[in-house]
Write a protein that holds these residues in place. Structure first.
Motif, PDB file in Angstrom:
ATOM      1  N   MET A 188      -1.196  70.872  41.888  1.00 62.84           N
ATOM      2  CA  MET A 188      -0.913  70.217  40.612  1.00 62.84           C
ATOM      3  C   MET A 188       0.588  70.249  40.336  1.00 62.84           C
ATOM      4  O   MET A 188       1.226  71.283  40.512  1.00 62.84           O
ATOM      5  N   LYS A 209       4.096  70.603  38.604  1.00 60.54           N
ATOM      6  CA  LYS A 209       4.614  71.429  37.516  1.00 60.54           C
ATOM      7  C   LYS A 209       5.400  70.564  36.534  1.00 60.54           C
ATOM      8  O   LYS A 209       5.889  69.486  36.877  1.00 60.54           O
ATOM      9  N   LYS A 245       3.076  68.069  29.439  1.00 55.66           N
ATOM     10  CA  LYS A 245       2.721  68.738  30.703  1.00 55.66           C
ATOM     11  C   LYS A 245       1.502  68.069  31.340  1.00 55.66           C
ATOM     12  O   LYS A 245       1.460  67.857  32.566  1.00 55.66           O
ATOM     13  N   SER A 273       1.504  66.555  34.974  1.00 63.38           N
ATOM     14  CA  SER A 273       0.620  67.181  35.962  1.00 63.38           C
ATOM     15  C   SER A 273      -0.343  66.172  36.574  1.00 63.38           C
ATOM     16  O   SER A 273      -0.710  66.277  37.751  1.00 63.38           O
ATOM     17  N   SER A 274      -0.759  65.196  35.764  1.00 59.75           N
ATOM     18  CA  SER A 274      -1.689  64.171  36.257  1.00 59.75           C
ATOM     19  C   SER A 274      -1.002  63.118  37.123  1.00 59.75           C
ATOM     20  O   SER A 274      -1.667  62.319  37.783  1.00 59.75           O
TER      21      SER A 274
END
Length: 336
Positions: free
Chosen positions: A1, A3, A126, A130-131
């Motif tokens: 994932m 950061k 975030k 992250s996605s």
């Protein structure tokens, strides 16, 4: 994932100051020294009648771009936190996109939160990074709470100031990595901090009937109503557990947290929380004396000054709490 990193922060205060001496002129029974001793606030800034949240947000973002050599073309998402939007619609973030020259390929949305808003904004940013849906998120917090405060409400007038902050959250390494977040909601406390009239459920009252409370504050449902004792009780009960849960979720101990930056509500509440949670004074950051409680902007303004004072080191715990009721906390791990 992937950061997510906090890369840069700037903020903007309107030019018009409201010092304690001026409030004393308005309310002679409250001396300037009494106000500062009760609140820890000496000055706050007030947006004039032609300046609104979008304006403050644009000014803050332009400062961010100039101070940190950021191009508007780099931004691919705007998150705009406000409870005092320019309009019911369109979304204030859309206005900001056009004024800042951010590409039309960028996403843009408002979210309505108060003193916990910056924490929620970091969490949302975030998630977008992250996605893989965004690479550079511009998080803006902007409030003109002064427009909600009755002219004769001395209690709220001594506490709140107007401001905006702008933060760049990015997929590329920056000042600090954004850790895991703890949030919570308790809508049963909604009536304790509310502007009751002006929305769809209760239209603005044109009669403006005013009552005076036991402390001499003028109250009207068209304006901000705050039950200070209930807000204090909620904060005192909720924040210690919030801090513990956030430390645990980020797999740290309290001793491994190098700095605590809480929502800057007022000095009395902050001191109470610091002592209740047993945080050493040298690890607890204050910055409200010059600008007051700026709602969702208090944490980023404090962070800006913690960075300037070289106190932004190691693991930094952020905690916001208030209107809603709503609360949230996260940890920033400094990488530079």
């Amino acid at each position: 994932m992937m950061k997510a990193y906090l890369k840069a922060i700037s903020y903007y205060l309107p030019p018009q100051g409201l010092g304690n001496e001026k409030i004393n002129e308005m309310f002679p029974e409250w001396s300037a020294d009494k106000i500062s001793s009760k609140t820890g606030i000496y000055n706050r800034y007030i947006a004039d009648e032609t300046t609104f949240s979008s304006d403050l947000g644009v000014y803050a973002a332009k400062k961010l771009f100039a101070e940190h050599q950021i191009s508007p073309g780099e931004i691919d998402y705007i998150l705009f936190c406000t409870q005092s939007p320019d309009y019911f619609l369109p979304t204030t973030a859309c206005l900001v996109q056009e004024r800042l020259g951010i590409p039309i390929s960028a996403g843009a949305l408002d979210f309505n939160l108060g003193c916990s808003g910056y924490i929620y904004g970091l969490s949302l940013a975030k998630g977008l990074i992250s996605s893989g849906d965004a690479s550079n998120v511009l998080l803006i917090t902007a409030e003109t709470y002064s427009k909600f405060i009755h002219p004769r409400d001395k209690s709220n007038r001594t506490i709140f100031g107007d401001a905006a902050s702008a933060t760049l959250i990015s997929a590329t390494e920056g000042l600090a990595e954004i850790g895991k977040t703890v949030v919570g909601t308790d809508g049963s406390g909604a009536e304790n901090l509310i502007v009751k009239r002006g929305g769809m459920r209760f239209p603005k009252d044109t009669d403006e009937k005013v009552s005076v409370d036991e402390y001499g504050n003028s109250r009207n449902e068209n304006y901000l109503l705050m039950n200070g004792s209930e807000i204090f009780n909620f904060t005192s009960e909720m924040v210690p557990g919030l801090v513990d849960n956030t430390i645990s979720k980020n797999q740290l101990t309290k001793d491994e947290v190098d700095l605590f930056v809480f929502h800057q509500a007022n000095k009395f509440m902050l001191n109470h929380l610091r002592k209740k949670i047993s945080i050493p004074e040298e690890k607890f950051f204050y910055f409200l004396q010059h600008c007051g409680n700026t709602v969702s902007s208090t944490i980023p303004i404090a962070l800006y000054h913690a960075i300037k004072e070289n106190k932004f080191l190691g693991n930094v715990l952020l905690a916001g709490f208030g209107v809603g009721y709503s609360w949230g906390a996260t940890v920033l791990t400094v990488t530079k």
